[in-house]
Design a protein around this motif. Structure first.
Motif, PDB file in Angstrom:
ATOM      1  N   UNK B 535       0.840  -1.207   0.000  1.00  0.00           N
ATOM      2  CA  UNK B 535       0.000   0.000   0.000  1.00  0.00           C
ATOM      3  C   UNK B 535       0.875   1.257   0.000  1.00  0.00           C
ATOM      4  N   UNK B 537       3.873   1.414  -1.195  1.00  0.00           N
ATOM      5  CA  UNK B 537       4.447   1.503  -2.540  1.00  0.00           C
ATOM      6  C   UNK B 537       3.465   2.143  -3.487  1.00  0.00           C
ATOM      7  N   UNK B 539       0.761   4.051  -2.929  1.00  0.00           N
ATOM      8  CA  UNK B 539       0.432   5.451  -2.629  1.00  0.00           C
ATOM      9  C   UNK B 539       1.583   6.370  -3.025  1.00  0.00           C
ATOM     10  N   UNK B 540       2.793   5.977  -2.575  1.00  0.00           N
ATOM     11  CA  UNK B 540       3.938   6.845  -2.847  1.00  0.00           C
ATOM     12  C   UNK B 540       4.214   6.931  -4.338  1.00  0.00           C
ATOM     13  N   UNK B 541       4.081   5.792  -5.012  1.00  0.00           N
ATOM     14  CA  UNK B 541       4.292   5.803  -6.457  1.00  0.00           C
ATOM     15  C   UNK B 541       3.272   6.678  -7.151  1.00  0.00           C
ATOM     16  N   UNK B 558      10.022   6.964 -16.581  1.00  0.00           N
ATOM     17  CA  UNK B 558       9.825   6.909 -15.130  1.00  0.00           C
ATOM     18  C   UNK B 558       8.364   6.597 -14.814  1.00  0.00           C
ATOM     19  N   UNK B 561       7.517   3.000 -15.420  1.00  0.00           N
ATOM     20  CA  UNK B 561       8.044   2.174 -14.315  1.00  0.00           C
ATOM     21  C   UNK B 561       7.147   2.259 -13.082  1.00  0.00           C
ATOM     22  N   UNK B 562       6.732   3.505 -12.836  1.00  0.00           N
ATOM     23  CA  UNK B 562       5.854   3.715 -11.673  1.00  0.00           C
ATOM     24  C   UNK B 562       4.593   2.872 -11.799  1.00  0.00           C
ATOM     25  N   UNK B 565       5.233  -0.763 -11.254  1.00  0.00           N
ATOM     26  CA  UNK B 565       5.427  -1.031  -9.811  1.00  0.00           C
ATOM     27  C   UNK B 565       4.096  -1.055  -9.080  1.00  0.00           C
ATOM     28  N   UNK B 569       2.600  -4.094  -6.932  1.00  0.00           N
ATOM     29  CA  UNK B 569       2.222  -3.945  -5.518  1.00  0.00           C
ATOM     30  C   UNK B 569       0.770  -4.308  -5.280  1.00  0.00           C
ATOM     31  N   UNK B 572       0.549  -7.902  -5.198  1.00  0.00           N
ATOM     32  CA  UNK B 572       1.077  -8.364  -3.908  1.00  0.00           C
ATOM     33  C   UNK B 572       0.006  -8.269  -2.824  1.00  0.00           C
TER      34      UNK B 572
END
Lengths: 211, 744
Positions: B535, B537, B539-541, B558, B561-562, B565, B569, B572
Motif C-alpha cells: 500500500x 508503494x 500510494x507513494x508511487x 519513469x 516504471x511507476x 510497480x 504492488x 502483492x
C-alpha cells in the motif's frame, strides 16, 4: 548549479517501498540514496553527510530504533523521519525521545512525508550553521597567545585594565596592548561583540568575575 | 530398693550361695580382697534377716560400720535392733585372757540358739583371727578348734561363718592347717569347694599324717577321674555332629567344636582370629541377632532362632540356633550356641513348596481347561453382544445366540424375526431382495461367496435406521471351520462408534475453526505490516507520478516504471488478502501432491512480518531435494503457522530470539520439517501432553494450536514430536510420508 540540493537517505527493507519513496522525494527536488538494511547505512556513515534520514522502524536485523540509538551514541546528530507499517505507542515515544523529527504510519501521504523531510532539512541546516559559527570562533580563539588567553576571560567579565594589571601583576599599559590585540584577533567590533563571541566559544568568564 | 552390691560379680554370686551350716575360711593378702568378701557376706546376711556377729581385732568397730554404711546398710537401726553385733576378740575368743576351743564352741552354740530364740533364721559370724598371733595361752589349739567346729557346731546348728586369715601375717603352717579344716575356701577373687579339706575326726586322730597322705592319694585319683571325665566330655563336644560355639558379646569366639569348623569351612587357627559379628554373621542378619541377644538377657531362658552364617568361601548356610546365656569367671555374659544346619530342611521345604505350587497350578489349569471346554461353545455365543446366526451349507439356521433372539423379539423385524433355528437364512434374504432391498442383495451375495469358498470372509457396513432412531450395523460372514462347512454370520451394532466418529469429526471441524479464529488475532499484526508495504508503494508511487505529471517535462519512462510497480504492488496486496481468505475459509480436506518447501515459502512472508514485529531472527533452511508429499495445502499452512507462532510465544522472554524452519528427507520414505526456537524449552515429562487440546504454558493461549497441528499431521499419516535442543529452546518436528508416485 549554485548550491547542491539537500540529500535524503532512505532505509527500508522493501524494494518497492524504497523505489516509490525515492521517486516521491526526488519529485520534490531532493537527492535520494536508499539502503535495504540499517547495518549497510551504519557501515557507510563515514562517507555520508545526510541532510535527512527516512527510516523504517521494522527492519530485519538492526531495527530502525536500534540504528537511531547507535548513531546518537556515536555522536552523529542527524534529523530522522520514522515510517512504520505497524507502529505502537511505546515505539513512537522511544523514537521521539531519541530526537526524531516525525513518526509516520505507512502508507504515508506525500504532503505529510515531504513536509517532515523539509522540516528535517531545515533543522539540519540550523544545526550545521550553528556548528560552523562555533567552529569559526574556536579557530579565532586558537590564534591567541597563552597570555592573551589569560587576559580574555578577565576582559569579558567586565574588569578594568587597572584591575586586570593588578591581578596579573603587570602594568596597565601592557594590558591595554593585550586587549587591543585580542579585539583584533577575535575580529570583535566592540566589547559586547567580544563577550558574545567568547560565550559562543565556550569561555568561562563567570569564574574570573568572582575573583 | 535394693542397693547394688559392690565387689566382684562372680564372688558375689558365690557368697549369695552360702547357707547356714557352711564353714568358710578367707585367706587374703590385700585389704581389697578382705573387703570384697567380708562386707558383702555381712550385707547378704542382714538382708536375709539373719543375726550377724562380727568379731574385730585388727580393724575397729567404726571401720566396719563405715564400710557397711557405704554399702547402704542402715547400721544404726540394725545395731539398735540387735541384728548386728560387733564384739572385740577379747570379748569372745580370749575372754579370760586365754583361748579354749570348747568354751568358744559352747559360746557360739549358745549365741546361735539365742539368735533363733530371738526369731532370726540363722546366725552369721565372721571373725578376724589375728588374735592368735598375740600368743595368749591356748592359741596353739587353733587348728583343733577349727576342726571341732566342723563336727560340733556347723552340722548341728544354723550358723554360717567366715574365719579371716591374713596370709601375710600367719605362719604357712597355720595357713596349711586352716586350709585342711575349712570345707570352703575364699582365696583372692574366687570361692572354692575345698578338695584339701579333711574331716575333723581325721584331723584330730593320732594318725593325722597317715590320714593326710591317704587323703592326698585319694584326691590324686579323684582329680585324675575328674580330668578324664572332663577330657571325655570335651572330646564328645568336639566330635559331636552338632556344631557348638561359645562367644562373647565383643565378637570373640572362645570355644567351638569341629562340627562348627566343618559347617563354616574354616581351619581352627583361622577361626580363632575371626569375630562372629563381623565375619560369620551376614550384615543384614546382625541387627536381628543383636536384638535377639538382648531378649536373651531379658528373659534369661534359652532362645531358638533361625539365621544364616557366612562360610569361608562366601556362601551362606541356613542354621537353627539354640542360644543360652552363660558367664565367664568374671561373671561377664557369654553366649553358648547349639547350631543345626538346616540347609537340607530349607531346600526340602522349598522343593515341597515348589511341588505344591506346581500341583496347584496343574489342578487349576486342568480345572480351567475343563470348564473352558465345557462352556466354551455355549458361553461364547451367549456372551457375544453381536447378533450371531450359524448356518449350514444350504443356508439352514443351525444355531442363534441370545442377542439374536433378543433383537428379533424387540424389533419384530421381518428380516430377523423369521430367522430362528430351522428356517433358511438365505431364503429370507432372497425374499427381501425380491422385495427390492438393495442392502439384502449385497449381503446375500457376500454370504454366498463365503459359503462357496470364493471368499475368506465378508464384511459390510449398512444403515439400518428405523423411523425413530439412527442405527448402523456391520454384517460379518465367516466360514464355519468343520467338515460339513457352513458359515457364521454376525450383525454388529456400530451405531455408537459411528456416532462417535461423526461427533469426533464435527468436533475436529469445530476445533479447526476455533484455532483459525484464534490464529486470526495473532495474524492481524503481521498482516497489517504485510499489507502496508504494497500500500505504501502504491500510494507513494501514485503521488510521485502526480507530481511528475505536474512538472513541465514529465519523464515518461519513469512514469511507466511507476505504473508497473503499482500493478506489482497491487498484485502483492491481493495475494496477501487471498492467502488470508484461504486461511479462514472452512474448506474440506483436499489432498494433492505438494512440495513442503513451497508450502513453507508461501507462509514465509507472514512469519517474517511477525518476526520483524517481535524482533526475532527468522531463517529457513530448505532442502531443495525433498520429495513431494500428499497433503492439504491449507491445513499444512496452518500447521506451519501454528508451530512458528508457538515458537515465537516460547521466546517472548528469551535474550536470544531465533526461529529456524528446516526441511529434509529421511529414510527415503519421509519428508521432515523442523521448527527450532531459542525459547525456554519444555519439561521433559510434558513432551507428550503438550499435543493434547487445551494444554498450554502461555498465559493467554488457548492450548489448541499444537493439538490441531497434531491432529492435522495425524490425518496426513505423519508423526509430530517435540524435543529440547542441546543448548536452548525446543524443536518441534513432523514427518510426512512421501507421495507414492512422486515427482521432484
Amino acid at each position: 548549479m549554485t548550491e547542491e540540493s539537500p540529500i535524503v537517505y532512505v532505509v527500508d527493507d522493501d524494494p518497492s517501498v524504497r523505489r516509490s519513496l525515492s521517486r516521491l522525494i526526488r519529485s520534490a527536488g531532493f537527492r535520494v540514496e536508499t539502503f535495504a538494511q540499517a547495518q549497510d547505512f551504519l557501515d557507510q556513515k563515514e562517507n555520508l553527510d545526510p541532510n535527512c534520514l527516512v527510516l523504517d522502524v521494522n527492519l530485519p536485523g538492526l531495527s530502525g530504533l536500534d540504528l537511531q540509538k547507535e548513531l546518537s551514541s556515536k555522536g552523529y546528530v542527524m534529523p530522522i523521519v520514522f515510517i512504520t507499517g505497524y507502529g505502537t505507542i511505546p515505539m513512537t515515544v522511544q523514537a521521539m525521545k531519541g530526537g526524531a523529527v516525525e513518526f509516520l504510519e505507512k502508507p504515508v501521504d506525500h504532503q505529510v512525508l515531504l513536509n517532515a523531510i523539509r522540516q528535517a532539512i531545515k533543522k539540519d541546516r540550523q544545526m550545521k550553521q550553528q556548528f560552523n559559527e562555533i567552529n569559526e570562533i574556536r579557530q579565532r580563539l586558537a590564534t591567541l597567545t597563552p597570555r592573551e588567553k589569560e587576559v580574555l576571560p578577565l576582559v569579558v567579565s567586565g574588569m578594568l585594565n587597572k584591575q586586570i594589571a593588578f591581578k596579573l601583576g603587570t602594568t596597565e599599559k601592557t594590558i591595554k596592548v593585550h586587549r587591543s590585540r585580542i579585539m583584533e584577533k577575535m575580529r570583535a567590533d566592540s566589547l559586547a561583540d567580544l563577550v558574545r563571541l567568547a560565550q559562543k566559544g565556550g569561555i568561562d568568564f563567570q569564574k574570573s568575575q568572582l575573583l | 530398693m535394693k542397693a547394688r552390691m559392690r565387689g566382684r560379680p562372680s564372688l558375689l554370686k558365690a557368697l549369695r550361695g552360702l547357707k547356714p551350716h557352711d564353714h568358710i575360711c578367707l585367706i587374703y593378702e590385700t585389704s581389697k580382697d578382705w573387703k570384697d568378701a567380708v562386707i558383702p557376706f555381712l550385707k547378704i546376711g542382714l538382708e536375709r534377716g539373719e543375726k550377724c556377729l562380727y568379731v574385730v581385732d585388727s580393724h575397729t568397730a567404726n571401720q566396719i560400720h563405715h564400710f557397711l554404711k557405704k554399702e547402704g546398710i542402715d547400721v544404726e537401726s540394725v545395731r539398735q535392733s540387735g541384728q548386728f553385733i560387733i564384739l572385740h576378740e577379747s570379748e569372745a575368743y580370749t575372754r579370760d585372757g586365754s583361748f579354749d576351743p570348747d568354751r568358744m564352741i559352747a559360746l557360739l552354740i549358745s549365741e546361735t540358739k539365742k539368735a533363733l530364740s530371738e526369731g532370726y533364721p540363722a546366725l552369721r559370724i565372721t571373725g578376724e583371727m589375728t588374735w592368735v598371733l598375740k600368743g595368749h595361752p591356748g592359741s596353739e589349739k587353733l587348728i583343733e578348734y577349727e576342726a571341732k567346729l566342723n563336727s560340733d557346731l556347723f552340722p548341728k546348728h544354723p550358723c554360717v561363718a567366715i574365719c579371716q586369715y591374713d596370709r601375710r601375717r600367719f605362719d604357712p603352717e597355720i595357713i596349711k592347717g586352716v586350709i585342711l579344716t575349712h570345707p570352703i575356701v575364699i582365696w583372692g577373687k574366687q570361692l572354692y569347694e575345698n578338695i584339701y579339706y579333711i574331716p575333723p575326726e581325721e584331723v584330730l586322730s593320732d594318725q593325722y599324717a597317715e590320714r593326710q597322705v591317704e587323703h592326698w592319694l585319694n584326691t590324686l585319683e579323684r582329680e585324675r577321674r575328674t580330668r578324664r571325665n572332663r577330657e571325655f566330655l570335651a572330646n564328645v563336644i568336639d566330635r559331636s555332629s552338632q556344631p557348638m560355639s561359645l562367644k562373647s558379646p565383643d565378637g570373640r569366639l572362645l570355644l567351638f567344636n569341629r562340627a562348627f569348623l566343618t559347617l563354616l569351612g574354616y581351619e581352627k587357627s583361622e577361626l580363632a582370629k575371626l569375630r562372629w559379628n563381623k565375619h560369620l554373621t551376614p550384615p543384614e542378619w546382625l541387627p536381628g541377632e543383636l536384638e535377639l541377644l538382648e531378649e536373651l538377657h531379658r528373659k534369661g531362658s534359652p532362645i531358638r532362632c533361625e539365621k544364616e552364617y557366612l562360610r569361608k568361601d562366601g556362601s551362606r548356610v541356613p542354621v537353627e540356633l539354640l542360644l543360652e546365656l552363660t558367664q565367664d569367671d568374671e561373671g561377664k555374659p557369654l553366649y553358648l550356641a547349639f547350631i543345626s544346619d538346616i540347609s537340607e530342611r530349607k531346600q526340602a521345604e522349598e522343593e515341597l513348596k515348589k511341588y505344591q505350587d506346581h500341583l496347584e497350578e496343574l489342578v487349576k489349569e486342568r480345572t480351567e481347561e475343563l470348564q473352558r471346554v465345557e462352556s466354551l461353545s455355549s458361553s461364547v455365543l451367549a456372551s457375544l453382544r453381536d447378533h450371531v446366526v450359524v448356518i449350514d451349507r444350504s443356508g439352514q439356521i443351525i444355531d442363534v445366540n441370545d442377542a439374536w433372539k433378543h433383537f428379533a423379539r424387540e424389533n419384530g423385524d421381518p428380516g430377523t424375526a423369521s430367522v430362528s433355528i430351522g428356517a433358511n437364512y438365505l431364503e429370507v434374504c432372497r425374499q427381501a431382495v425380491h422385495d427390492g432391498d438393495s442392502i439384502a442383495e449385497a449381503g446375500l451375495k457376500g454370504i454366498e461367496s463365503v459359503l462357496d469358498g470364493s471368499r475368506d470372509m465378508f464384511s459390510m457396513e449398512y444403515d439400518c435406521s428405523s423411523l425413530s432412531e439412527k442405527r448402523w450395523f456391520v454384517l460379518n460372514a465367516l466360514p464355519l471351520k468343520r467338515p460339513d462347512e457352513g458359515a457364521v454370520i454376525s450383525h454388529v451394532n456400530v451405531t455408537q462408534r459411528k456416532k462417535a466418529e461423526e461427533d469426533l469429526q464435527q468436533l475436529q471441524e469445530e476445533l479447526r475453526r476455533v484455532i483459525r479464529i484464534a490464529t486470526m488475532g495473532e495474524l492481524t499484526a503481521a498482516l497489517a505490516h504485510e499489507l502496508n508495504q504494497p500500500l505504501t508503494g502504491i500510494l507513494s508511487n501514485a503521488q510521485a507520478a502526480q507530481r511528475f505529471l505536474s512538472s513541465q517535462n514529465p519523464d515518461l519512462t519513469e512514469l511507466r516504471e511507476i505504473l508497473s510497480d503499482i500493478v506489482e504492488d497491487d498484485k502483492r496486496a491481493s495475494g496477501v488478502i487471498l492467502k488470508l481468505r484461504s486461511l479462514f475459509r472452512k474448506e474440506v480436506f483436499e489432498l494433492e501432491a505438494l512440495n513442503m518447501n513451497d508450502v513453507i515459502s508461501e507462509m514465509v512472508p507472514i512469519i517474517r512480518s511477525h518476526a520483524l514485529l517481535k524482533n526475532i531472527v527468522f531463517v529457513t533452511e530448505l532442502d531443495p531435494d525433498i520429495l513431494q508429499v500428499m497433503g492439504d495445502r491449507i491445513q499444512l499452512h496452518q500447521v506451519i503457522l501454528n508451530l512458528a507462532f508457538n515458537g515465537f510465544e516460547a521466546m517472548e522472554h528469551s535474550e536470544t530470539k531465533k526461529l529456524s524452519i528446516r526441511t529434509g528427507q529421511v529414510d527415503g520414505g519421509w519428508v521432515t520439517v523442523s521448527i527450532e526456537d531459542s525459547g525456554a524449552g519444555i519439561d521433559e515429562e510434558r513432551k507428550e501432553e503438550i499435543f493434547r487440546p487445551f494444554f498450554t504454558t502461555k498465559k493467554d493461549g488457548m492450548g489448541i494450536g499444537l493439538a490441531i497441528s497434531h491432529s492435522i499431521i495425524h490425518v496426513h499419516q505423519g508423526r509430530i514430536w517435540i524435543e529440547n535442543n542441546p543448548d536452548r529452546g525446543a524443536t518441534v518436528s513432523f514427518i510426512l510420508p512421501v507421495a507414492k508416485k512422486t515427482v521432484k
